[in-house]
Structure formats: C-alpha cells, structure tokens
Design a protein around this motif. Structure first.
Motif, PDB file in Angstrom:
ATOM      1  N   ALA A 152       0.733  -0.949  -0.338  1.00  0.00           N
ATOM      2  CA  ALA A 152       0.012   0.162  -0.249  1.00  0.00           C
ATOM      3  C   ALA A 152       1.118   1.340   0.273  1.00  0.00           C
ATOM      4  O   ALA A 152       0.416   2.122  -0.488  1.00  0.00           O
ATOM      5  CB  ALA A 152      -0.985  -0.344   1.757  1.00  0.00           C
ATOM      6  N   VAL A 238      -7.058   1.667   0.754  1.00  0.00           N
ATOM      7  CA  VAL A 238      -5.891   1.997   0.543  1.00  0.00           C
ATOM      8  C   VAL A 238      -5.791   3.145  -0.420  1.00  0.00           C
ATOM      9  O   VAL A 238      -5.469   4.071  -0.139  1.00  0.00           O
ATOM     10  CB  VAL A 238      -4.959   1.085  -0.637  1.00  0.00           C
ATOM     11  CG1 VAL A 238      -3.265   1.565  -1.145  1.00  0.00           C
ATOM     12  CG2 VAL A 238      -4.041  -0.287   0.222  1.00  0.00           C
ATOM     13  N   THR A 264      -3.930   0.694   7.056  1.00  0.00           N
ATOM     14  CA  THR A 264      -3.820  -0.804   5.837  1.00  0.00           C
ATOM     15  C   THR A 264      -4.090  -2.599   6.597  1.00  0.00           C
ATOM     16  O   THR A 264      -4.750  -3.232   6.715  1.00  0.00           O
ATOM     17  CB  THR A 264      -2.948  -0.662   5.013  1.00  0.00           C
ATOM     18  OG1 THR A 264      -3.306   0.702   4.044  1.00  0.00           O
ATOM     19  CG2 THR A 264      -3.665  -2.105   3.829  1.00  0.00           C
TER      20      THR A 264
END
Length: 280
Positions: A152, A238, A264
């Motif tokens: 991410a 994300v 995340t």
C-alpha cells in the motif's frame, strides 16, 4: 544480481529493525528498486509475529499473549510507521491550512491527536490479535495483512505527488513509476498465494485429506462473500486513504506513507477477524 540484493537488503533495513550487517548505499535508485521488496519485508515481519504469537499462546492466555505479540510488532519496525501515523493525525486533524498542517507534521513533538490515534489503533490491533487467538484462528494467513500494507505504501508513492517542496524522507523515493508498483503488487500476490498454499498443503501432507479438512473447518471462513470481497475492500481502503490524505495535504509525505501502512494493516486484520469469526 548485486543491485537486486542491495535493493532487498535496503527494504529490510529501511522498514524494519531486523539487523542485517551489510552496508547498502541509500541512493535514490537503490531505494526506488527496494520498493519491489517491500512486501517481502512485510512477509518477514509477519512470519516472525505469527511464530511469536504461536509460541506465546502455549504459555499465556490470549490477552497477555496478544499484548506481547503486538509489542514485538512495534519493536520489529522501531515504531517507524506508528510515528508516521501520529504525525499525520496531528497535522490532518488540526484542520489548519495545508502549509500549517505540514509544519505540524514536521514537528518532532507529538500532540493530543497523535497520541489519541496511536492509542486507538494499538487498542484495536490488540483486540484483533486477541480475537484471532481466542477463536483458534492464529494461522499463517496472519502474514497477509503485513504483506499488503507494505504494498500500500508503494501505491501511495507511485500514484500521489510528494507534498513537500523541500527535502524530506519521502523525497528519497521520487521518480517511482508504474513498473515499481506492478512489481510490488506481483510480489505481494505471489507471497499471499504461497502463504495460502502452505496453509492448505502442509496439513494435507501431515494428516491426510479427511483429518486436515476437518482441522481447516474449525476455523472456516464465513461468509464466503466476504472472502471474495476482502481484496476489493482492502484496495478501496488503500485508495480512499491515499486520496483523502493527498487532497488534505496537496500530496503525500514520509509520515503519510507510514500512516497508510498502519491503517491498511489494521483494516486487513479487521477483515481477517470478520472472515474467521463470523457466525451469522
């Protein structure tokens, strides 16, 4: 070959506190190439945390075992990502101008919003880890959130501009392109598939088909639509996180990359708890 080895070591040294006694030049090219191995760094951290949690449960109840496991998770990264989360919370939640928010984030002192965000995230993570342990779902799939949370960060580095005009930690990674992102995503996907394969194949080989499927049924995933939707929900989280922070700050910084990792990771752990603990 040497360049890729340097990139791998740089990813471990930059994202973790795991000692690797090799000197690697932290140049822009090395750091950009190292992003392909961010999921690998997350995988190593995740495996160590999973192994520690597995051992701690043999001697402690789920509550204290979860606390010590979480403490190890923080120690393995040196609190790097949590520090980014606190600085980001201080700046973004101050509701000041963009320039003032960036100034607040640069300040080494931690404010009330940063402390509150840190406590809430740690409490949520502790409860999620304890829930997985209590439900008997402390399996190798725990590694997956640690893999994708590092990917991410590469998403944010690649798709959003850098917010600071002057130099900063995030500026070392300027110049990333879609090839770096695709490489990180491919690494994350392969590591995730390998994790699932090991989870399924090892019980099959050790206990036979009927016994292993009976064991897997004890922590079966419910409902199946959540299993299928988890990747979409994760990607949505994300994208939403990176877009929100980028709009507020005019781009992302090193602190926001850390915040994206923490958020995340927490969201994916939450989805994992929902998938393994759903009884509806």
């Amino acid at each position: 070959m040497k360049q890729w080895l340097q990139a791998f070591i740089a990813a471990i040294q930059f994202l973790t506190r795991i000692p690797v006694p090799v000197n690697v030049p932290f140049t822009n090219e090395v750091l950009k190439r190292s992003t392909l191995f961010y999921p690998w760094a997350g995988c190593i951290v995740g495996v160590l945390i999973w192994g520690a949690g597995l051992g701690l449960q043999l001697v402690l109840p789920a509550g204290p075992a979860a606390v010590l496991t979480l403490a190890l998770a923080v120690a393995l990264t040196g609190g790097l990502h949590m520090d980014g989360l606190m600085d980001t919370a201080d700046g973004v939640l101050s509701h000041r101008s963009r320039e003032r928010m960036l100034e607040i984030m640069k300040d080494s002192r931690v404010g009330a919003m940063g402390v509150i965000a840190c406590i809430l995230v740690l409490l949520l993570k502790w409860s999620l880890i304890a829930s997985l342990m209590t439900a008997g779902a402390w399996q190798l799939w725990l590694v997956v959130p640690f893999i994708w949370s590092r990917a991410a960060m590469v998403w944010g580095m690649t798709n959003e501009p850098y917010a600071r005009a002057e130099s900063g930690l995030g500026s070392y990674f300027q110049g990333l392109h879609r090839g770096h992102l695709l490489g990180a995503v491919f690494s994350a996907l392969m590591l995730s598939l390998a994790t699932v394969y090991i989870m399924v194949s090892v019980p099959l080989e050790m206990a036979g088909w009927s016994a292993s499927f009976a064991a897997l049924a004890a922590y079966a995933i419910h409902p199946w639509w959540l299993l299928l939707g988890a990747p979409v929900l994760g990607m949505g989280a994300v994208w939403g996180c990176s877009r929100y922070l980028s709009k507020k700050l005019g781009g992302l910084t090193g602190d926001t990359y850390g915040a994206m990792n923490e958020l995340t990771e927490t969201i994916l752990l939450l989805l994992l708890v929902l998938m393994t603990g759903w009884r509806g």
